[in-house]
Design a protein around this motif. Structure first.
Motif, PDB file in Angstrom:
ATOM      1  N   UNK A  16      63.372  84.767  38.148  1.00  0.00           N
ATOM      2  CA  UNK A  16      63.878  85.911  38.919  1.00  0.00           C
ATOM      3  C   UNK A  16      63.040  87.171  38.742  1.00  0.00           C
ATOM      4  N   UNK A  17      62.495  87.353  37.543  1.00  0.00           N
ATOM      5  CA  UNK A  17      61.644  88.513  37.264  1.00  0.00           C
ATOM      6  C   UNK A  17      60.582  88.118  36.245  1.00  0.00           C
ATOM      7  N   UNK A  18      59.450  88.827  36.305  1.00  0.00           N
ATOM      8  CA  UNK A  18      58.368  88.658  35.337  1.00  0.00           C
ATOM      9  C   UNK A  18      58.014  90.050  34.845  1.00  0.00           C
ATOM     10  N   UNK A  19      57.678  90.158  33.574  1.00  0.00           N
ATOM     11  CA  UNK A  19      57.294  91.470  33.046  1.00  0.00           C
ATOM     12  C   UNK A  19      56.014  91.952  33.731  1.00  0.00           C
ATOM     13  N   UNK A  20      55.961  93.237  34.028  1.00  0.00           N
ATOM     14  CA  UNK A  20      54.804  93.824  34.697  1.00  0.00           C
ATOM     15  C   UNK A  20      53.527  93.601  33.891  1.00  0.00           C
ATOM     16  N   UNK A  21      53.615  93.698  32.571  1.00  0.00           N
ATOM     17  CA  UNK A  21      52.442  93.502  31.719  1.00  0.00           C
ATOM     18  C   UNK A  21      51.869  92.101  31.901  1.00  0.00           C
ATOM     19  N   UNK A  22      52.732  91.112  32.114  1.00  0.00           N
ATOM     20  CA  UNK A  22      52.263  89.744  32.340  1.00  0.00           C
ATOM     21  C   UNK A  22      51.546  89.625  33.680  1.00  0.00           C
ATOM     22  N   UNK A  23      52.057  90.313  34.692  1.00  0.00           N
ATOM     23  CA  UNK A  23      51.405  90.306  36.002  1.00  0.00           C
ATOM     24  C   UNK A  23      50.026  90.957  35.903  1.00  0.00           C
ATOM     25  N   UNK A  24      49.926  92.046  35.171  1.00  0.00           N
ATOM     26  CA  UNK A  24      48.635  92.716  34.984  1.00  0.00           C
ATOM     27  C   UNK A  24      47.660  91.765  34.280  1.00  0.00           C
ATOM     28  N   UNK A  25      48.115  91.103  33.234  1.00  0.00           N
ATOM     29  CA  UNK A  25      47.275  90.144  32.516  1.00  0.00           C
ATOM     30  C   UNK A  25      46.781  89.047  33.448  1.00  0.00           C
ATOM     31  N   UNK A  26      47.672  88.531  34.274  1.00  0.00           N
ATOM     32  CA  UNK A  26      47.317  87.464  35.218  1.00  0.00           C
ATOM     33  C   UNK A  26      46.276  87.949  36.224  1.00  0.00           C
ATOM     34  N   UNK A  27      46.538  89.091  36.836  1.00  0.00           N
ATOM     35  CA  UNK A  27      45.605  89.613  37.836  1.00  0.00           C
ATOM     36  C   UNK A  27      44.242  89.939  37.222  1.00  0.00           C
ATOM     37  N   UNK A  28      44.234  90.498  36.031  1.00  0.00           N
ATOM     38  CA  UNK A  28      42.967  90.806  35.371  1.00  0.00           C
ATOM     39  C   UNK A  28      42.194  89.530  35.033  1.00  0.00           C
ATOM     40  N   UNK A  56      57.250  97.433  41.265  1.00  0.00           N
ATOM     41  CA  UNK A  56      57.966  97.092  40.038  1.00  0.00           C
ATOM     42  C   UNK A  56      59.388  97.608  40.095  1.00  0.00           C
ATOM     43  N   UNK A  57      60.214  96.992  39.310  1.00  0.00           N
ATOM     44  CA  UNK A  57      61.605  97.409  39.155  1.00  0.00           C
ATOM     45  C   UNK A  57      61.660  98.287  37.907  1.00  0.00           C
ATOM     46  N   UNK A  58      61.847  99.573  38.096  1.00  0.00           N
ATOM     47  CA  UNK A  58      61.888 100.551  37.006  1.00  0.00           C
ATOM     48  C   UNK A  58      60.611 100.527  36.173  1.00  0.00           C
ATOM     49  N   UNK A  59      59.492 100.133  36.807  1.00  0.00           N
ATOM     50  CA  UNK A  59      58.206 100.153  36.134  1.00  0.00           C
ATOM     51  C   UNK A  59      57.987  99.067  35.102  1.00  0.00           C
ATOM     52  N   UNK A  60      58.936  98.120  34.990  1.00  0.00           N
ATOM     53  CA  UNK A  60      58.827  97.122  33.927  1.00  0.00           C
ATOM     54  C   UNK A  60      58.865  95.688  34.407  1.00  0.00           C
ATOM     55  N   UNK A  61      59.497  95.426  35.527  1.00  0.00           N
ATOM     56  CA  UNK A  61      59.694  94.054  35.987  1.00  0.00           C
ATOM     57  C   UNK A  61      59.193  93.888  37.419  1.00  0.00           C
ATOM     58  N   UNK A  62      58.733  92.670  37.722  1.00  0.00           N
ATOM     59  CA  UNK A  62      58.284  92.325  39.064  1.00  0.00           C
ATOM     60  C   UNK A  62      59.208  91.231  39.580  1.00  0.00           C
ATOM     61  N   UNK A  63      59.767  91.442  40.745  1.00  0.00           N
ATOM     62  CA  UNK A  63      60.727  90.486  41.303  1.00  0.00           C
ATOM     63  C   UNK A  63      60.055  89.201  41.779  1.00  0.00           C
TER      64      UNK A  63
END
Length: 89
Positions: A16-28, A56-63
């Motif tokens: 349902x959600x992934x941490x934004x930091x994980x998305x950044x890691x993936x994209x990088x 992001x959801x409140x700057x921390x989560x990606x839907x």
């Protein structure tokens, strides 16, 4: 299993959600760099590729819907299958 493969596997499960930091890691890992941010929307760019905007959801989560789009744009399913089949041979 290396960390990137674990992260890709997690995204392919489409939680349902992934941490934004994980998305950044993936994209990088796929050579995208953060280009700009406006509020809770972050844009990542890569030469020769379409920009990816990640709200992001409140700057921390990606839907989930945005994780699905990233999966499609990066062709993560094909990438993961290639990586895991190489490890089995």
């Amino acid at each position: 299993m290396p960390q990137l493969e674990k992260l890709v596997a997690k995204c392919l499960r489409e939680p349902p959600e992934v941490r934004f930091e994980e998305v950044v890691t993936l994209l990088e890992a796929f050579n995208y760099r953060q280009h700009s941010a406006k509020g809770n929307h972050f844009t990542f760019v890569k030469p020769g590729a379409r920009p990816i905007t990640v709200p992001t959801e409140k700057g921390r989560r990606v839907k989930r819907v945005y994780v699905q789009r990233i999966n499609e744009l990066l062709e993560l399913e094909e990438w993961y299958e290639q990586r895991t089949s190489q490890g089995r041979t």
